[in-house]
Design a protein around this motif. Sequence first.
Motif, PDB file in Angstrom:
ATOM      1  N   GLY A 197      25.273 -38.668  34.982  1.00  0.00           N
ATOM      2  CA  GLY A 197      25.611 -38.948  36.364  1.00  0.00           C
ATOM      3  C   GLY A 197      26.984 -38.461  36.817  1.00  0.00           C
ATOM      4  N   ILE A 198      27.696 -39.353  37.464  1.00  0.00           N
ATOM      5  CA  ILE A 198      28.981 -39.010  38.087  1.00  0.00           C
ATOM      6  C   ILE A 198      30.000 -38.615  37.017  1.00  0.00           C
ATOM      7  CG2 ILE A 198      30.913 -39.989  39.409  1.00  0.00           C
ATOM      8  CD1 ILE A 198      28.740 -41.686  40.938  1.00  0.00           C
ATOM      9  N   GLY A 199      30.036 -39.319  35.892  1.00  0.00           N
ATOM     10  CA  GLY A 199      31.004 -39.006  34.838  1.00  0.00           C
ATOM     11  C   GLY A 199      30.766 -37.633  34.234  1.00  0.00           C
ATOM     12  N   ALA A 203      31.548 -42.609  26.138  1.00  0.00           N
ATOM     13  CA  ALA A 203      30.328 -43.364  26.497  1.00  0.00           C
ATOM     14  C   ALA A 203      29.722 -43.855  25.183  1.00  0.00           C
ATOM     15  CB  ALA A 203      29.344 -42.509  27.286  1.00  0.00           C
ATOM     16  N   ARG A 204      28.534 -44.465  25.281  1.00  0.00           N
ATOM     17  CA  ARG A 204      27.898 -44.971  24.050  1.00  0.00           C
ATOM     18  C   ARG A 204      27.007 -43.926  23.400  1.00  0.00           C
ATOM     19  NH1 ARG A 204      24.957 -49.817  26.972  1.00  0.00           N
ATOM     20  NH2 ARG A 204      24.588 -47.978  28.267  1.00  0.00           N
ATOM     21  N   ASP A 205      26.436 -43.030  24.188  1.00  0.00           N
ATOM     22  CA  ASP A 205      25.413 -42.102  23.674  1.00  0.00           C
ATOM     23  C   ASP A 205      26.082 -40.844  23.091  1.00  0.00           C
ATOM     24  OD1 ASP A 205      23.364 -40.228  23.340  1.00  0.00           O
ATOM     25  OD2 ASP A 205      22.198 -41.066  25.004  1.00  0.00           O
ATOM     26  N   ALA A 240      25.969 -59.573  42.111  1.00  0.00           N
ATOM     27  CA  ALA A 240      27.411 -59.497  41.874  1.00  0.00           C
ATOM     28  C   ALA A 240      27.939 -58.072  41.805  1.00  0.00           C
ATOM     29  CB  ALA A 240      27.753 -60.234  40.583  1.00  0.00           C
ATOM     30  N   TYR A 241      27.060 -57.061  41.817  1.00  0.00           N
ATOM     31  CA  TYR A 241      27.540 -55.666  41.717  1.00  0.00           C
ATOM     32  C   TYR A 241      28.567 -55.362  42.812  1.00  0.00           C
ATOM     33  CZ  TYR A 241      27.527 -50.549  41.888  1.00  0.00           C
ATOM     34  OH  TYR A 241      27.912 -49.216  41.910  1.00  0.00           O
ATOM     35  N   GLY A 242      28.255 -55.731  44.053  1.00  0.00           N
ATOM     36  CA  GLY A 242      29.174 -55.440  45.163  1.00  0.00           C
ATOM     37  C   GLY A 242      30.529 -56.107  44.955  1.00  0.00           C
ATOM     38  N   LEU A 278      25.097 -44.060  48.198  1.00  0.00           N
ATOM     39  CA  LEU A 278      24.017 -43.828  47.225  1.00  0.00           C
ATOM     40  C   LEU A 278      24.096 -42.394  46.704  1.00  0.00           C
ATOM     41  CD1 LEU A 278      21.165 -45.500  49.287  1.00  0.00           C
ATOM     42  CD2 LEU A 278      22.209 -46.420  47.209  1.00  0.00           C
ATOM     43  N   THR A 279      24.133 -42.256  45.398  1.00  0.00           N
ATOM     44  CA  THR A 279      24.290 -40.956  44.758  1.00  0.00           C
ATOM     45  C   THR A 279      23.212 -40.824  43.693  1.00  0.00           C
ATOM     46  OG1 THR A 279      26.677 -41.194  45.106  1.00  0.00           O
ATOM     47  CG2 THR A 279      25.966 -39.461  43.584  1.00  0.00           C
ATOM     48  N   ARG A 280      22.534 -39.670  43.658  1.00  0.00           N
ATOM     49  CA  ARG A 280      21.377 -39.529  42.777  1.00  0.00           C
ATOM     50  C   ARG A 280      21.816 -39.435  41.303  1.00  0.00           C
ATOM     51  NH1 ARG A 280      16.870 -38.315  44.816  1.00  0.00           N
ATOM     52  NH2 ARG A 280      17.778 -37.036  46.463  1.00  0.00           N
ATOM     53  N   THR A 281      21.708 -40.577  40.594  1.00  0.00           N
ATOM     54  CA  THR A 281      22.026 -40.624  39.160  1.00  0.00           C
ATOM     55  C   THR A 281      21.038 -41.579  38.483  1.00  0.00           C
ATOM     56  OG1 THR A 281      23.467 -42.553  39.202  1.00  0.00           O
ATOM     57  CG2 THR A 281      24.505 -40.423  39.727  1.00  0.00           C
ATOM     58  N   GLU A 282      21.258 -41.780  37.190  1.00  0.00           N
ATOM     59  CA  GLU A 282      20.370 -42.655  36.418  1.00  0.00           C
ATOM     60  C   GLU A 282      20.632 -44.138  36.648  1.00  0.00           C
ATOM     61  OE1 GLU A 282      20.867 -41.679  32.271  1.00  0.00           O
ATOM     62  OE2 GLU A 282      20.595 -39.554  32.683  1.00  0.00           O
TER      63      GLU A 282
HETATM   64  N1  LIG Z   1      25.039 -43.657  41.735  1.00  0.00           N
HETATM   65  C1  LIG Z   1      25.477 -44.328  42.820  1.00  0.00           C
HETATM   66  O1  LIG Z   1      24.787 -44.449  43.843  1.00  0.00           O
HETATM   67  C2  LIG Z   1      26.837 -44.925  42.806  1.00  0.00           C
HETATM   68  C3  LIG Z   1      27.566 -45.114  41.638  1.00  0.00           C
HETATM   69  N2  LIG Z   1      28.799 -45.674  41.703  1.00  0.00           N
HETATM   70  C4  LIG Z   1      29.581 -45.912  40.489  1.00  0.00           C
HETATM   71  O2  LIG Z   1      29.772 -44.699  39.797  1.00  0.00           O
HETATM   72  C5  LIG Z   1      29.955 -44.948  38.415  1.00  0.00           C
HETATM   73  C6  LIG Z   1      29.063 -44.024  37.598  1.00  0.00           C
HETATM   74  O3  LIG Z   1      27.712 -44.374  37.846  1.00  0.00           O
HETATM   75  P1  LIG Z   1      26.512 -43.326  37.816  1.00  0.00           P
HETATM   76  O4  LIG Z   1      26.961 -42.018  37.354  1.00  0.00           O
HETATM   77  O5  LIG Z   1      25.821 -43.453  39.105  1.00  0.00           O
HETATM   78  O6  LIG Z   1      25.563 -44.031  36.727  1.00  0.00           O
HETATM   79  P2  LIG Z   1      24.922 -43.521  35.376  1.00  0.00           P
HETATM   80  O7  LIG Z   1      24.034 -44.634  34.931  1.00  0.00           O
HETATM   81  O8  LIG Z   1      24.334 -42.164  35.516  1.00  0.00           O
HETATM   82  O9  LIG Z   1      26.176 -43.398  34.412  1.00  0.00           O
HETATM   83  C7  LIG Z   1      26.804 -44.533  33.885  1.00  0.00           C
HETATM   84  C8  LIG Z   1      27.700 -44.063  32.752  1.00  0.00           C
HETATM   85  O10 LIG Z   1      28.349 -45.221  32.198  1.00  0.00           O
HETATM   86  C9  LIG Z   1      28.107 -45.246  30.796  1.00  0.00           C
HETATM   87  N3  LIG Z   1      28.010 -46.609  30.323  1.00  0.00           N
HETATM   88  C10 LIG Z   1      27.080 -47.537  30.656  1.00  0.00           C
HETATM   89  N4  LIG Z   1      27.284 -48.663  29.960  1.00  0.00           N
HETATM   90  C11 LIG Z   1      28.368 -48.431  29.168  1.00  0.00           C
HETATM   91  C12 LIG Z   1      29.063 -49.213  28.206  1.00  0.00           C
HETATM   92  N5  LIG Z   1      28.671 -50.460  27.895  1.00  0.00           N
HETATM   93  N6  LIG Z   1      30.127 -48.663  27.585  1.00  0.00           N
HETATM   94  C13 LIG Z   1      30.523 -47.393  27.866  1.00  0.00           C
HETATM   95  N7  LIG Z   1      29.903 -46.610  28.771  1.00  0.00           N
HETATM   96  C14 LIG Z   1      28.835 -47.134  29.402  1.00  0.00           C
HETATM   97  C15 LIG Z   1      26.794 -44.515  30.599  1.00  0.00           C
HETATM   98  O11 LIG Z   1      26.711 -43.916  29.311  1.00  0.00           O
HETATM   99  P3  LIG Z   1      26.014 -44.519  27.993  1.00  0.00           P
HETATM  100  O12 LIG Z   1      24.716 -45.107  28.401  1.00  0.00           O
HETATM  101  O13 LIG Z   1      25.920 -43.317  27.097  1.00  0.00           O
HETATM  102  O14 LIG Z   1      27.003 -45.519  27.466  1.00  0.00           O
HETATM  103  C16 LIG Z   1      26.920 -43.407  31.630  1.00  0.00           C
HETATM  104  O15 LIG Z   1      27.664 -42.345  31.103  1.00  0.00           O
HETATM  105  C17 LIG Z   1      29.684 -46.431  38.227  1.00  0.00           C
HETATM  106  O16 LIG Z   1      30.918 -47.124  38.160  1.00  0.00           O
HETATM  107  C18 LIG Z   1      28.925 -46.820  39.482  1.00  0.00           C
HETATM  108  O17 LIG Z   1      29.079 -48.181  39.808  1.00  0.00           O
HETATM  109  C19 LIG Z   1      29.369 -46.039  42.884  1.00  0.00           C
HETATM  110  C20 LIG Z   1      28.691 -45.868  44.040  1.00  0.00           C
HETATM  111  C21 LIG Z   1      27.379 -45.305  44.096  1.00  0.00           C
END
Ligand SMILES: NC(=O)C1=CN([C@@H]2O[C@H](COP(=O)(O)OP(=O)(O)OC[C@H]3O[C@@H](n4cnc5c(N)ncnc54)[C@H](OP(=O)(O)O)[C@@H]3O)[C@@H](O)[C@H]2O)C=CC1
Length: 264
Positions: free
Chosen positions: A18-20, A38-40, A155-157, A188-192
């Motif tokens: 996703g975003i990261g 990340a974990r994976d 609680a997400y918000g 809203l952003t297209r991610t997992e």
């Molecule tokens: N997509 C959206 O619409 C929006 C997203 N956001 C925010 O953007 C950020 C990124 O989200 P997004 O890219 O959408 O989501 P994704 O689910 O695609 O990515 C989440 C990332 O966080 C990592 N992650 C999840 N749990 C853990 C953990 N316990 N420890 C370490 N890493 C972890 C995942 O990797 P792994 O599973 O390998 O650990 C993954 O790399 C978040 O903070 C989200 O709240 C904000 C607004 C809108």
Amino acid sequence: MTTNTLQGKALVTGASSGIGATYARQLAAKGLDLVLVARDQARLDTLAQTLAADFGVAVEVVKADLTQAAELQALEQRLLTDSSISVLINNAGMTVEGGYVDADPARVEAMIQLNVLAPTRLSMAAAKAMAARGQGAIVNLASVVALIPEQFAGAYGATKAFVLGLTQSLATELADKGVRVQGVLPGLTRTEIFERSGHDLAALPPEWVMEVEDMVAAAIKGFEMGEGLTLPSLPDMADFAAYDKARLAMGPRLSLSNPAPRYR
Ligand SMILES: NC(=O)C1=CN([C@@H]2O[C@H](COP(=O)(O)OP(=O)(O)OC[C@H]3O[C@@H](n4cnc5c(N)ncnc54)[C@H](OP(=O)(O)O)[C@@H]3O)[C@@H](O)[C@H]2O)C=CC1
Ligand SMILES: CC(=O)[C@H](N)C(=O)O
């Protein structure tokens, strides 16, 4: 001295998707070295190899579950002691199934650890180390739901409102210390993130959903424009400026020695 250029080495949490992962790719394209967290591990390794091959940057992988105290502390120590890290992208985050009434409390606790505790501890460590060096950048991923928590159940918000408040007070504290702080509030952003929590993005109007490459490019552009808060979707920042001005204008009247007349 503060800079509007992202440079050096960036530590990106939640970099496996996703975003990261998109930040990692776009920062690598700008020549930044990376620490991907990340974990994976398998996904991080694949991304690291691709980015090193495509852009000739150095990419390190750190496997960490940021809901685990020891693993969070290890990363915090890394930020405190590794002076080569010039940028922190505090991005890892999650949402959960259900609202306040029906969500699994253990999942909500994990979400608070990941969305609130981890960015707090990591930004504090980065702030301390970067302020001592007089340079650096901290980017925190909040969300537009920080402004409209009524529109997303549970609680997400509230976790994202916390990230917004953390970012605003951190930016004030670091203003004269050479460290840039940016909060990013995506819509809203297209991610997992949606399928990971049982939400169906396809059920929402497509005109509400931004592609992740566009969102991250806008966020980086906002940083380069010197923004403290970036709202990639909002067409006119004057709307946010008016909201912020009204909020700050209340300041002198929010703490007074007498109850307001309506409560007497
Ligand atoms: N997509 C959206 O619409 C929006 C997203 N956001 C925010 O953007 C950020 C990124 O989200 P997004 O890219 O959408 O989501 P994704 O689910 O695609 O990515 C989440 C990332 O966080 C990592 N992650 C999840 N749990 C853990 C953990 N316990 N420890 C370490 N890493 C972890 C995942 O990797 P792994 O599973 O390998 O650990 C993954 O790399 C978040 O903070 C989200 O709240 C904000 C607004 C809108
Ligand atoms: C990731 C989400 O589900 C949320 N709608 C958000 O915009 O932050």
